[in-house]
Write a protein that holds these residues in place. Structure first.
Motif, short mmCIF file in Angstrom:
data_model
loop_
_atom_site.label_atom_id
_atom_site.label_comp_id
_atom_site.label_asym_id
_atom_site.label_seq_id
_atom_site.Cartn_x
_atom_site.Cartn_y
_atom_site.Cartn_z
N PHE A 23 0.80 -1.22 0.00
CA PHE A 23 0.00 0.00 0.00
C PHE A 23 0.83 1.28 0.00
O PHE A 23 0.56 2.21 -0.76
N GLY A 24 1.86 1.34 0.85
CA GLY A 24 2.64 2.57 0.98
C GLY A 24 3.23 3.03 -0.34
O GLY A 24 3.06 4.18 -0.75
N ALA A 25 3.92 2.13 -1.02
CA ALA A 25 4.53 2.48 -2.31
C ALA A 25 3.47 2.68 -3.38
O ALA A 25 3.62 3.54 -4.27
N LEU A 26 2.40 1.91 -3.30
CA LEU A 26 1.35 1.98 -4.31
C LEU A 26 0.75 3.38 -4.42
O LEU A 26 0.61 3.94 -5.51
N VAL A 27 0.41 3.98 -3.29
CA VAL A 27 -0.26 5.28 -3.31
C VAL A 27 0.72 6.45 -3.30
O VAL A 27 0.36 7.56 -3.70
N LEU A 28 1.97 6.21 -2.87
CA LEU A 28 2.93 7.30 -2.81
C LEU A 28 3.31 7.78 -4.21
O LEU A 28 3.46 8.98 -4.45
N MET A 29 3.45 6.85 -5.14
CA MET A 29 3.85 7.21 -6.49
C MET A 29 2.86 8.17 -7.16
O MET A 29 3.25 9.21 -7.68
N PRO A 30 1.54 7.88 -7.17
CA PRO A 30 0.62 8.85 -7.77
C PRO A 30 0.56 10.17 -7.01
O PRO A 30 0.38 11.23 -7.63
N LEU A 31 0.73 10.15 -5.69
CA LEU A 31 0.72 11.40 -4.93
C LEU A 31 1.90 12.29 -5.35
O LEU A 31 1.77 13.52 -5.40
N LEU A 32 3.02 11.69 -5.67
CA LEU A 32 4.20 12.45 -6.08
C LEU A 32 4.05 13.03 -7.48
O LEU A 32 4.57 14.10 -7.79
N THR A 33 3.37 12.32 -8.35
CA THR A 33 3.28 12.71 -9.75
C THR A 33 2.02 13.49 -10.08
O THR A 33 1.82 13.87 -11.24
N GLY A 34 1.17 13.72 -9.09
CA GLY A 34 -0.05 14.48 -9.34
C GLY A 34 -1.19 13.65 -9.88
O GLY A 34 -2.22 14.21 -10.30
N LEU A 35 -1.06 12.33 -9.88
CA LEU A 35 -2.14 11.45 -10.33
C LEU A 35 -3.06 11.12 -9.16
O LEU A 35 -2.73 11.38 -8.00
N ASP A 36 -4.19 10.53 -9.46
CA ASP A 36 -5.19 10.23 -8.44
C ASP A 36 -4.87 8.89 -7.78
O ASP A 36 -4.80 7.86 -8.48
N PRO A 37 -4.66 8.85 -6.45
CA PRO A 37 -4.35 7.57 -5.80
C PRO A 37 -5.49 6.55 -5.89
O PRO A 37 -5.25 5.35 -5.90
N SER A 38 -6.73 7.04 -5.97
CA SER A 38 -7.85 6.11 -6.13
C SER A 38 -7.79 5.41 -7.48
O SER A 38 -8.07 4.21 -7.59
N VAL A 39 -7.41 6.14 -8.52
CA VAL A 39 -7.23 5.53 -9.84
C VAL A 39 -6.09 4.53 -9.79
O VAL A 39 -6.16 3.45 -10.39
N ALA A 40 -5.02 4.86 -9.06
CA ALA A 40 -3.88 3.95 -8.94
C ALA A 40 -4.29 2.65 -8.25
O ALA A 40 -3.84 1.56 -8.65
N LEU A 41 -5.12 2.75 -7.22
CA LEU A 41 -5.63 1.54 -6.56
C LEU A 41 -6.43 0.69 -7.54
O LEU A 41 -6.28 -0.54 -7.60
N PHE A 42 -7.30 1.35 -8.30
CA PHE A 42 -8.14 0.62 -9.27
C PHE A 42 -7.29 -0.06 -10.33
O PHE A 42 -7.47 -1.26 -10.62
N THR A 43 -6.33 0.67 -10.92
CA THR A 43 -5.53 0.09 -11.99
C THR A 43 -4.55 -0.96 -11.48
O THR A 43 -4.21 -1.90 -12.21
N ALA A 44 -4.11 -0.84 -10.22
CA ALA A 44 -3.26 -1.88 -9.64
C ALA A 44 -4.06 -3.18 -9.50
O ALA A 44 -3.57 -4.27 -9.81
N GLY A 45 -5.31 -3.05 -9.02
CA GLY A 45 -6.15 -4.23 -8.86
C GLY A 45 -6.48 -4.88 -10.19
O GLY A 45 -6.30 -6.10 -10.37
N VAL A 46 -6.95 -4.08 -11.15
CA VAL A 46 -7.32 -4.64 -12.45
C VAL A 46 -6.08 -5.15 -13.18
O VAL A 46 -6.11 -6.21 -13.82
N GLY A 47 -4.97 -4.42 -13.06
CA GLY A 47 -3.73 -4.87 -13.71
C GLY A 47 -3.24 -6.19 -13.17
O GLY A 47 -2.78 -7.06 -13.92
N THR A 48 -3.35 -6.38 -11.86
CA THR A 48 -2.95 -7.66 -11.25
C THR A 48 -3.84 -8.79 -11.77
O THR A 48 -3.34 -9.88 -12.09
N LEU A 49 -5.13 -8.53 -11.88
CA LEU A 49 -6.05 -9.56 -12.40
C LEU A 49 -5.71 -9.91 -13.85
O LEU A 49 -5.73 -11.09 -14.23
N MET A 50 -5.40 -8.91 -14.67
CA MET A 50 -5.07 -9.16 -16.07
C MET A 50 -3.75 -9.93 -16.18
O MET A 50 -3.61 -10.82 -17.04
#
Length: 434
Positions: free
Chosen positions: A27-54
């Motif tokens: 979790f820590g690294a997952l959400v820290l990256m979008p926070l640093l780059t100005g992306l949405d951490p909620s989107v990062a959670l969604f794409t991490a989940g869907v990406g893992t499934l794919m």
């Protein structure tokens, strides 16, 4: 859970609990990256989940692997967002994912050794070092209470330094001295400690969390395609591709199975590429295999890939909890800056270790030339071209390293041996004449 594998039943509550634990580790690294780059951490959670499934769909649910935000892309994303905007950056990242897939096809056709022949440690090592060292000013500026570029002061210097140093010291103490599962959570522990200090110092505003709805669809962003952004981003895919190979070998050692053969390195690379391209289609950061989760698998003996399916499901669920995503965005910059001082330095150290483990001989002139040129180009800020056609940073370093490795002659042991033999013959001939 130690000492035996988790039951394979997909509805087993222990499997679900293990899945939540894996997400906690990542979790820590997952959400820290979008926070640093100005992306949405909620989107990062969604794409991490869907990406893992794919990924697991492509690899046939054979590996205990979780995919999430890749730190290698932080600096390129920050630059690309500032230069071309978020949609164009997503289009470029989608193309980077296609590069992964093409590498997977190449491995299928040419064998697993193909990547190492094209991208040996003397190429990837200095490029990874540039990624970490190039990010260093961002970490320092944030630790001192400024924006990443140092242009704006967000918090008073003294307050920011107290918070950032608490986060940094906590992170390094947990990383060095913690045992068991806590040893895998240095980023999260550092963030929590720094966040607590920042809260008591009045640096946290919960009003935006109060105003946000409980549930909401994440702020997805559709990609746009600009060739300048694409050319800038594609070379960045070199480092995470090599990192992926290392992670596959690591999880193979942990589980005692050869995943290079089954499901095959070509499938794992292809799955990583699909996960990255899919993330870009929704506005999320590129995905990569998480070493932290591999460490957790080793500790808990949770070898069942279904555990990662549960982790992916929990990540997708959290993505739609709007208050949770907004809460993550209240983390003050000094907290992240303190953690990043250690994190970005670690990336540079990984690049150095890549060359050390491969026993890259710096006494050989070709190796010295490649490493020296790449480091100075990257750290010095070399740029080639003007405006939209310019190449700089990691993209320039990656291209330069590959070209130098291809055109500079390899030291030939056979040629050296032949030269020595000729000297011996000449000596014998001369001795005979004497």
């Amino acid at each position: 859970m130690s000492g035996r594998t988790i039951s394979s039943g997909p509805m087993n509550w222990r499997t679900a609990l293990a899945g939540s634990q894996m997400l906690f580790v990542a979790f820590g690294a997952l959400v820290l990256m979008p926070l640093l780059t100005g992306l949405d951490p909620s989107v990062a959670l969604f794409t991490a989940g869907v990406g893992t499934l794919m990924f697991h769909f492509v690899t046939g649910l054979t590996m205990p692997i979780f995919l999430a935000s890749s730190f290698v892309f932080i600096a390129p994303i920050i630059f690309s967002v500032q230069t071309w905007g978020v949609p164009a950056t997503m289009g470029a990242l989608l193309c980077a994912g296609v590069v992964y897939m093409m590498l997977g096809i190449a491995v299928k056709l040419r064998g697993p050794g193909f990547i190492h022949r094209i991208l040996p440690p003397v190429v990837t090592g200095p490029v990874i070092m540039v990624i970490g060292l190039g990010l260093a000013p961002i970490a320092v500026h944030m630790a001192m209470g400024k924006t990443g570029d140092g242009a704006i002061e967000l918090f008073p210097y003294q307050d920011a330094m107290i918070v950032s140093m608490v986060a940094l010291v906590t992170t390094l103490l947990v990383a060095v001295f913690a045992r068991g599962l806590f040893r895998l959570l240095p980023i999260m522990c550092g963030a929590l400690a720094g966040y607590a200090v920042a809260f008591f110092m009045g640096m946290v505003d919960f009003q935006i969390v109060h105003d946000a709805p409980l549930l909401a669809v994440p702020a997805f962003v559709m990609p746009e395609f600009h060739w300048q952004a694409i050319l800038f981003m594609i070379p960045v895919a070199i480092a995470p591709a090599i990192e992926h190979v290392g992670d596959v070998l690591a999880i193979s050692n942990v589980t005692g199975k050869d995943y290079v053969k089954k499901p095959g390195l070509h499938r794992t690379l292809f799955g990583d590429g699909i996960a990255t391209s899919m993330a870009a289609m929704f506005g999320g950061p590129p995905n990569t295999t998480y070493s932290e989760v591999t460490g957790a698998v080793m500790l808990t003996r949770s070898f069942n890939p279904v555990v990662m399916v549960w982790a992916a499901g929990f990540a997708i669920f959290l993505a739609f909890v709007a208050k949770f995503g907004i809460l993550l965005q209240t983390i003050p910059a000094p907290v992240m800056g303190g953690i990043l001082i250690l994190l970005f330095g670690s990336i540079a150290a990984v690049g150095m270790n890549t060359m050390i483990k491969a026993k890259v001989d710096m006494a050989q002139q070709r190796n010295l030339v490649i490493v020296a040129t790449v480091l100075v180009f990257g750290i010095g800020g070399m740029a080639i071209g003007d405006g939209a056609l310019s190449l700089q940073g990691v993209s320039l370093c990656g291209i330069v390293a590959i070209i130098l490795n291809l055109i500079l002659p390899m030291p030939s042991q056979d040629a050296d041996d032949l030269h020595v033999e000729q000297e011996v013959v000449d000596d014998l001939v001369q001795h005979g004449r004497d």
